[in-house]
Design a protein around this motif. Structure first.
Motif, PDB file in Angstrom:
ATOM      1  N   PRO A   3      -1.383   7.528   4.398  1.00  0.00           N
ATOM      2  CA  PRO A   3      -2.372   8.079   3.478  1.00  0.00           C
ATOM      3  C   PRO A   3      -1.954   7.884   2.026  1.00  0.00           C
ATOM      4  O   PRO A   3      -0.784   7.764   1.699  1.00  0.00           O
ATOM      5  N   VAL A   4      -2.936   7.856   1.148  1.00  0.00           N
ATOM      6  CA  VAL A   4      -2.673   7.806  -0.287  1.00  0.00           C
ATOM      7  C   VAL A   4      -2.152   9.169  -0.734  1.00  0.00           C
ATOM      8  O   VAL A   4      -2.693  10.212  -0.348  1.00  0.00           O
ATOM      9  N   VAL A   5      -1.093   9.175  -1.517  1.00  0.00           N
ATOM     10  CA  VAL A   5      -0.523  10.419  -2.036  1.00  0.00           C
ATOM     11  C   VAL A   5      -0.524  10.374  -3.554  1.00  0.00           C
ATOM     12  O   VAL A   5      -0.649   9.320  -4.171  1.00  0.00           O
ATOM     13  N   ARG A   6      -0.369  11.535  -4.149  1.00  0.00           N
ATOM     14  CA  ARG A   6      -0.308  11.667  -5.602  1.00  0.00           C
ATOM     15  C   ARG A   6       1.071  12.202  -5.993  1.00  0.00           C
ATOM     16  O   ARG A   6       1.520  13.228  -5.466  1.00  0.00           O
ATOM     17  N   VAL A  32       5.871   6.732 -28.034  1.00  0.00           N
ATOM     18  CA  VAL A  32       6.925   6.962 -27.041  1.00  0.00           C
ATOM     19  C   VAL A  32       6.261   7.136 -25.676  1.00  0.00           C
ATOM     20  O   VAL A  32       5.810   8.231 -25.334  1.00  0.00           O
ATOM     21  N   PRO A  33       6.186   6.082 -24.847  1.00  0.00           N
ATOM     22  CA  PRO A  33       5.506   6.175 -23.553  1.00  0.00           C
ATOM     23  C   PRO A  33       6.316   6.975 -22.552  1.00  0.00           C
ATOM     24  O   PRO A  33       7.553   7.010 -22.601  1.00  0.00           O
ATOM     25  N   SER A  34       5.618   7.617 -21.609  1.00  0.00           N
ATOM     26  CA  SER A  34       6.297   8.363 -20.545  1.00  0.00           C
ATOM     27  C   SER A  34       5.395   8.431 -19.324  1.00  0.00           C
ATOM     28  O   SER A  34       4.171   8.276 -19.408  1.00  0.00           O
ATOM     29  N   PHE A  35       6.018   8.661 -18.166  1.00  0.00           N
ATOM     30  CA  PHE A  35       5.302   8.727 -16.904  1.00  0.00           C
ATOM     31  C   PHE A  35       4.429   9.969 -16.831  1.00  0.00           C
ATOM     32  O   PHE A  35       4.836  11.060 -17.248  1.00  0.00           O
ATOM     33  N   VAL A  36       3.214   9.827 -16.288  1.00  0.00           N
ATOM     34  CA  VAL A  36       2.301  10.949 -16.089  1.00  0.00           C
ATOM     35  C   VAL A  36       2.056  11.195 -14.597  1.00  0.00           C
ATOM     36  O   VAL A  36       2.296  12.291 -14.093  1.00  0.00           O
ATOM     37  N   GLN A  37       1.603  10.160 -13.878  1.00  0.00           N
ATOM     38  CA  GLN A  37       1.187  10.353 -12.489  1.00  0.00           C
ATOM     39  C   GLN A  37       1.056   9.005 -11.805  1.00  0.00           C
ATOM     40  O   GLN A  37       0.838   7.985 -12.453  1.00  0.00           O
ATOM     41  N   MET A  38       1.192   9.019 -10.478  1.00  0.00           N
ATOM     42  CA  MET A  38       0.984   7.811  -9.699  1.00  0.00           C
ATOM     43  C   MET A  38       0.246   8.150  -8.416  1.00  0.00           C
ATOM     44  O   MET A  38       0.441   9.215  -7.836  1.00  0.00           O
ATOM     45  N   GLU A  39      -0.609   7.231  -7.957  1.00  0.00           N
ATOM     46  CA  GLU A  39      -1.331   7.404  -6.700  1.00  0.00           C
ATOM     47  C   GLU A  39      -1.224   6.132  -5.876  1.00  0.00           C
ATOM     48  O   GLU A  39      -1.395   5.029  -6.399  1.00  0.00           O
ATOM     49  N   GLY A  40      -0.976   6.294  -4.591  1.00  0.00           N
ATOM     50  CA  GLY A  40      -0.901   5.160  -3.684  1.00  0.00           C
ATOM     51  C   GLY A  40      -0.235   5.589  -2.390  1.00  0.00           C
ATOM     52  O   GLY A  40       0.338   6.679  -2.303  1.00  0.00           O
ATOM     53  N   PRO A  41      -0.294   4.752  -1.365  1.00  0.00           N
ATOM     54  CA  PRO A  41       0.356   5.093  -0.095  1.00  0.00           C
ATOM     55  C   PRO A  41       1.861   4.854  -0.163  1.00  0.00           C
ATOM     56  O   PRO A  41       2.319   3.874  -0.738  1.00  0.00           O
TER      57      PRO A  41
END
Length: 282
Positions: free
Chosen positions: A259-262, A244-253
């Motif tokens: 700026p790149v954010v998390r 069962v996949p699920s979202f964890v984290q994303m990084e990018g502007p």
């Protein structure tokens, strides 16, 4: 979560690439195959936090999703930033065997965004409307018209797409770039490494995906401003591996030149209550 891309050009030759989780490839109107539904979407209510890479909290987010009568899914992602800026993104899609974006509306305004933009598009009518303003005078302009959407255009749905990819698979889909008129462009999704994530005292595995833009043609389209574009633009998204996949984290502007954010999940919690009864299991 989702990806959005907006590129607009006006008299001041300013540019903003709005990515709430975004990516770009070369300009193309090719119509690819839509992504099959492996995990149907349903009721969702979650909370997110936006941080700088240094760990500073710069915004709070809320995601809601409901299934309406007739089976259409409506999602709304809102980010409110500490400087008063707002990102409000709404998408309606069907999931009858494959995922299909039906309607899309996104607003970004406030000092966090160099360009203020309000875009809306409807597959049923093929109509779009784009309002934007930027530059020193901040004058608002509007564009309207019609566009035939590719079957696999996924603005506002890219995390949904990631969760439904076959294990070990790469994918290429379309997203809309607003230049300011909408253009269908290719977005390549590349499988990355598997990494360990911690969940309380437990640990699990997450798969990293890379959204790798190839912006050569965008450089030509934007002329002088193209020389200021990043040479290695990409976005990373981690999806919990397993059945069962699920979202964890994303990084990018969130903006091309920003700026790149998390972006991370956050859980609601009650405040500490002195004297509260402790519940233990036998």
């Amino acid at each position: 979560m989702s990806f959005v891309l907006a590129v607009s050009r006006n008299r001041s030759t300013s540019i903003a690439m709005v990515v709430l989780v975004l990516g770009v490839l070369v300009f193309s109107v090719a119509d690819g195959a839509p992504v099959p539904v492996r995990f149907p979407e349903g009721l969702v209510h979650g909370y997110l936090i936006v941080r700088s890479l240094a760990g500073e909290t710069i915004g709070q987010g809320e995601l809601t999703q409901v299934v309406k009568k007739g089976g259409l899914v409506e999602g709304n992602l809102v980010f409110r930033f500490s400087d008063g800026s707002l990102h409000d993104e709404r998408v309606t899609f069907s999931q009858n065997g494959v995922f299909t974006m039906i309607r899309y509306h996104m607003v970004q305004r406030g000092p966090f965004f160099p360009e203020q933009i309000d875009v809306a598009i409807d597959r049923g009518t093929a109509e779009y409307k784009v309002r934007f303003s930027a530059g020193k005078d901040g004058k608002e302009e509007t564009r309207t018209g019609h566009i035939d959407l590719p079957k696999d255009v996924y603005n506002g749905m890219l995390v949904v797409v990631l969760k439904n990819l076959l294990k070990g698979a790469n994918e290429t889909v379309n997203v809309l770039a607003f230049t300011p008129e909408p253009q269908a462009i290719k977005l390549e999704i590349l499988l990355g490494d598997e990494e360990t994530v911690h969940i309380g005292d437990m640990s699990s595995k997450a798969t990293r995906y890379v959204f790798k833009p190839q912006i050569g043609m965008i450089r030509g389209f934007l002329g002088k401003i193209a020389g200021k574009l990043p040479t290695d633009l990409h976005y990373d998204c981690w999806i919990l591996a397993g059945e069962v996949p699920s979202f964890v984290q994303m990084e990018g502007p969130l903006q091309l030149m920003g700026p790149v954010v998390r972006i991370e999940l956050v859980s609601p919690r009650l405040p500490a209550r002195p004297g509260a009864r402790r519940i233990t299991a036998n």
